[in-house]
Design an enzyme around this catalytic site. Structure first.
Site, PDB file in Angstrom:
ATOM      1  N   CYS A 169      -2.743  -3.080   7.420  1.00 24.06           N
ATOM      2  CA  CYS A 169      -2.406  -4.023   6.348  1.00 24.06           C
ATOM      3  C   CYS A 169      -1.261  -4.951   6.731  1.00 24.06           C
ATOM      4  O   CYS A 169      -1.346  -6.170   6.540  1.00 24.06           O
ATOM      5  CB  CYS A 169      -2.049  -3.268   5.076  1.00 24.06           C
ATOM      6  N   ASP A 181       0.776  -1.247   0.000  1.00 20.90           N
ATOM      7  CA  ASP A 181       0.000   0.000   0.000  1.00 20.90           C
ATOM      8  C   ASP A 181       0.807   1.297   0.000  1.00 20.90           C
ATOM      9  O   ASP A 181       0.443   2.243   0.707  1.00 20.90           O
ATOM     10  CB  ASP A 181      -0.972   0.000   1.183  1.00 20.90           C
ATOM     11  N   HIS A 204     -10.680   6.868   0.748  1.00 23.08           N
ATOM     12  CA  HIS A 204      -9.264   6.786   0.363  1.00 23.08           C
ATOM     13  C   HIS A 204      -9.091   5.641  -0.623  1.00 23.08           C
ATOM     14  O   HIS A 204      -9.887   4.714  -0.651  1.00 23.08           O
ATOM     15  CB  HIS A 204      -8.381   6.551   1.597  1.00 23.08           C
ATOM     16  N   GLU A 214     -14.526  -5.037   4.688  1.00 21.37           N
ATOM     17  CA  GLU A 214     -13.180  -4.516   4.894  1.00 21.37           C
ATOM     18  C   GLU A 214     -12.223  -5.695   4.765  1.00 21.37           C
ATOM     19  O   GLU A 214     -12.566  -6.830   5.135  1.00 21.37           O
ATOM     20  CB  GLU A 214     -13.047  -3.853   6.276  1.00 21.37           C
ATOM     21  N   SER A 239     -15.830   0.814   4.633  1.00 13.77           N
ATOM     22  CA  SER A 239     -14.887   1.392   5.608  1.00 13.77           C
ATOM     23  C   SER A 239     -14.925   2.917   5.611  1.00 13.77           C
ATOM     24  O   SER A 239     -14.270   3.541   6.444  1.00 13.77           O
ATOM     25  CB  SER A 239     -13.458   0.916   5.320  1.00 13.77           C
ATOM     26  N   ASP A 244      -4.551  -0.917  -1.715  1.00 13.80           N
ATOM     27  CA  ASP A 244      -5.912  -0.771  -1.221  1.00 13.80           C
ATOM     28  C   ASP A 244      -6.695  -0.254  -2.431  1.00 13.80           C
ATOM     29  O   ASP A 244      -6.276   0.716  -3.073  1.00 13.80           O
ATOM     30  CB  ASP A 244      -5.885   0.271  -0.086  1.00 13.80           C
ATOM     31  N   HIS A 300     -10.434   0.414  -3.242  1.00 16.10           N
ATOM     32  CA  HIS A 300     -11.833   0.438  -2.823  1.00 16.10           C
ATOM     33  C   HIS A 300     -12.784   0.977  -3.899  1.00 16.10           C
ATOM     34  O   HIS A 300     -12.441   1.924  -4.604  1.00 16.10           O
ATOM     35  CB  HIS A 300     -11.990   1.351  -1.596  1.00 16.10           C
ATOM     36  N   ALA A 317      -0.017  -0.024   6.267  1.00 16.89           N
ATOM     37  CA  ALA A 317       0.351   0.552   7.553  1.00 16.89           C
ATOM     38  C   ALA A 317       0.580  -0.601   8.532  1.00 16.89           C
ATOM     39  O   ALA A 317      -0.153  -1.574   8.524  1.00 16.89           O
ATOM     40  CB  ALA A 317      -0.784   1.443   8.060  1.00 16.89           C
ATOM     41  N   LYS A 325      -6.674  -5.136  -3.154  1.00 14.17           N
ATOM     42  CA  LYS A 325      -7.426  -5.698  -2.023  1.00 14.17           C
ATOM     43  C   LYS A 325      -8.553  -4.775  -1.591  1.00 14.17           C
ATOM     44  O   LYS A 325      -8.563  -3.582  -1.936  1.00 14.17           O
ATOM     45  CB  LYS A 325      -6.485  -5.983  -0.848  1.00 14.17           C
TER      46      LYS A 325
HETATM   47  C1  VGL Z   1      -5.366   0.330   5.497  1.00 10.56           C
HETATM   48  C2  VGL Z   1      -6.475   1.926   6.715  1.00 10.56           C
HETATM   49  C3  VGL Z   1      -7.500   1.904   5.815  1.00 10.56           C
HETATM   50  C4  VGL Z   1      -4.184  -0.534   5.311  1.00 10.56           C
HETATM   51  C5  VGL Z   1      -6.400   0.281   4.608  1.00 10.56           C
HETATM   52  O1  VGL Z   1      -4.193  -1.311   4.347  1.00 10.56           O
HETATM   53  O2  VGL Z   1      -3.229  -0.446   6.107  1.00 10.56           O
HETATM   54  N1  VGL Z   1      -5.410   1.138   6.556  1.00 10.56           N
HETATM   55  N2  VGL Z   1      -7.460   1.084   4.771  1.00 10.56           N
HETATM   56 ZN    ZN Z   2      -8.704   1.137   3.075  1.00 11.08          ZN
END
Ligand code: VGL
Ligand code: ZN
Length: 246
Positions: A146, A21, A82, A114, A71, A63, A65, A142, A107
């Site tokens: 993730c 990510d 995001h 989520e 989420s 990520d 979406h 993060a 993903k």
């Molecule tokens: C993530 C916050 C929101 C991640 C994804 O993949 O770390 N964190 N969406």
């Molecule tokens: Zn996300």
């Protein structure tokens, strides 16, 4: 007592580097920025070069979406919108030097679910097995979402798993989230490493093979390895091998 914890990883073709990510929305200026997230990009680029040099595999998750993802706050979730598919914020950072043949894993594409783990609902496990990967090195964003979920899944699936501690950063919505994530990964049998724990290919050769006589036996191949070694920033592998941590 000083305990020597230097690990000396040597990257081989059954190894993969998974970068999670590194997308514009997770970086400073993005929709859900990780503080200082751009700081790990040069480190990830260094790992990419090592894996490329040593025929390791490189994969990158993103990520990805739909605009109505569960989420997002508008749907009652915890996050601002995001990494929406095909938007600029969902793009990989242009500073990340992904090889052309990088396997990209998208993903959390289902609007109703989520999925923090790069294994969740994706082809990642299949891709890794097809490539013959046994050991997975993971860095990216993060740590507390993730990365931790991906690492736990990797362990459950039987991959030897190494967290690249100098190439991952977390969000810490609650203080201590990142520390707890690290604890969870270790408890699940993950190892942790930094770039200093890696040996350059040339340093991994048996001693006698690096002697001038041996060099003459296979000049072209040896010259290539030496050339690559010279191109590196002043390497630390030799020094690190005698260094003690802990
Ligand atoms: C993530 C916050 C929101 C991640 C994804 O993949 O770390 N964190 N969406
Ligand atoms: Zn996300």
């Amino acid at each position: 007592m000083v305990i020597c914890l230097v690990k000396n990883y040597v990257v081989k073709d059954s190894d993969a580097l998974l970068i999670t990510d590194i997308q514009k929305d997770f970086l400073p200026g993005g929709a859900l920025p990780v503080d200082g997230g751009d700081g790990i990009i040069p480190v990830l680029n260094d790992y990419i070069r090592r894996f490329e040099d040593s025929k390791g595999h490189v994969l990158a998750s993103r990520d990805w979406h739909p605009s109505n993802h569960v989420s997002f706050k508008a749907q009652g979730g915890p996050w601002p919108p995001h990494c929406i598919q095909e938007t600029s914020g969902a793009k990989f950072s242009p500073d990340l030097k992904l090889p052309k043949h990088t396997v990209v894993i998208s993903k959390a594409t289902n609007p109703e679910r989520e999925a923090y783990s790069a294994f969740d609902g994706t082809s990642l496990a299949h891709e890794l097995r097809t490539l013959g990967v046994k050991r997975l090195f993971i860095g990216g964003l993060a740590t507390d979402y993730c990365v931790v979920n991906t690492v736990v899944d990797a362990r459950k699936l039987g991959f030897e798993t190494v967290v690249l501690m100098d190439a991952t950063l977390g969000i810490n919505v609650e203080p201590g989230d990142v520390d707890r994530a690290i604890e969870t990964m270790l408890k699940n049998g993950a190892q942790q490493a930094t770039v200093e724990d890696f040996l350059d290919a040339v340093d991994a050769l048996p001693i006698e093979e690096t002697q001038p006589d041996a060099l003459e036996e296979k000049p072209s191949q040896r010259a290539e390895v030496k050339k690559k070694a010279r191109m590196r920033p002043k390497g630390s592998a030799k020094r690190i091998r005698t260094e003690r941590k802990g």
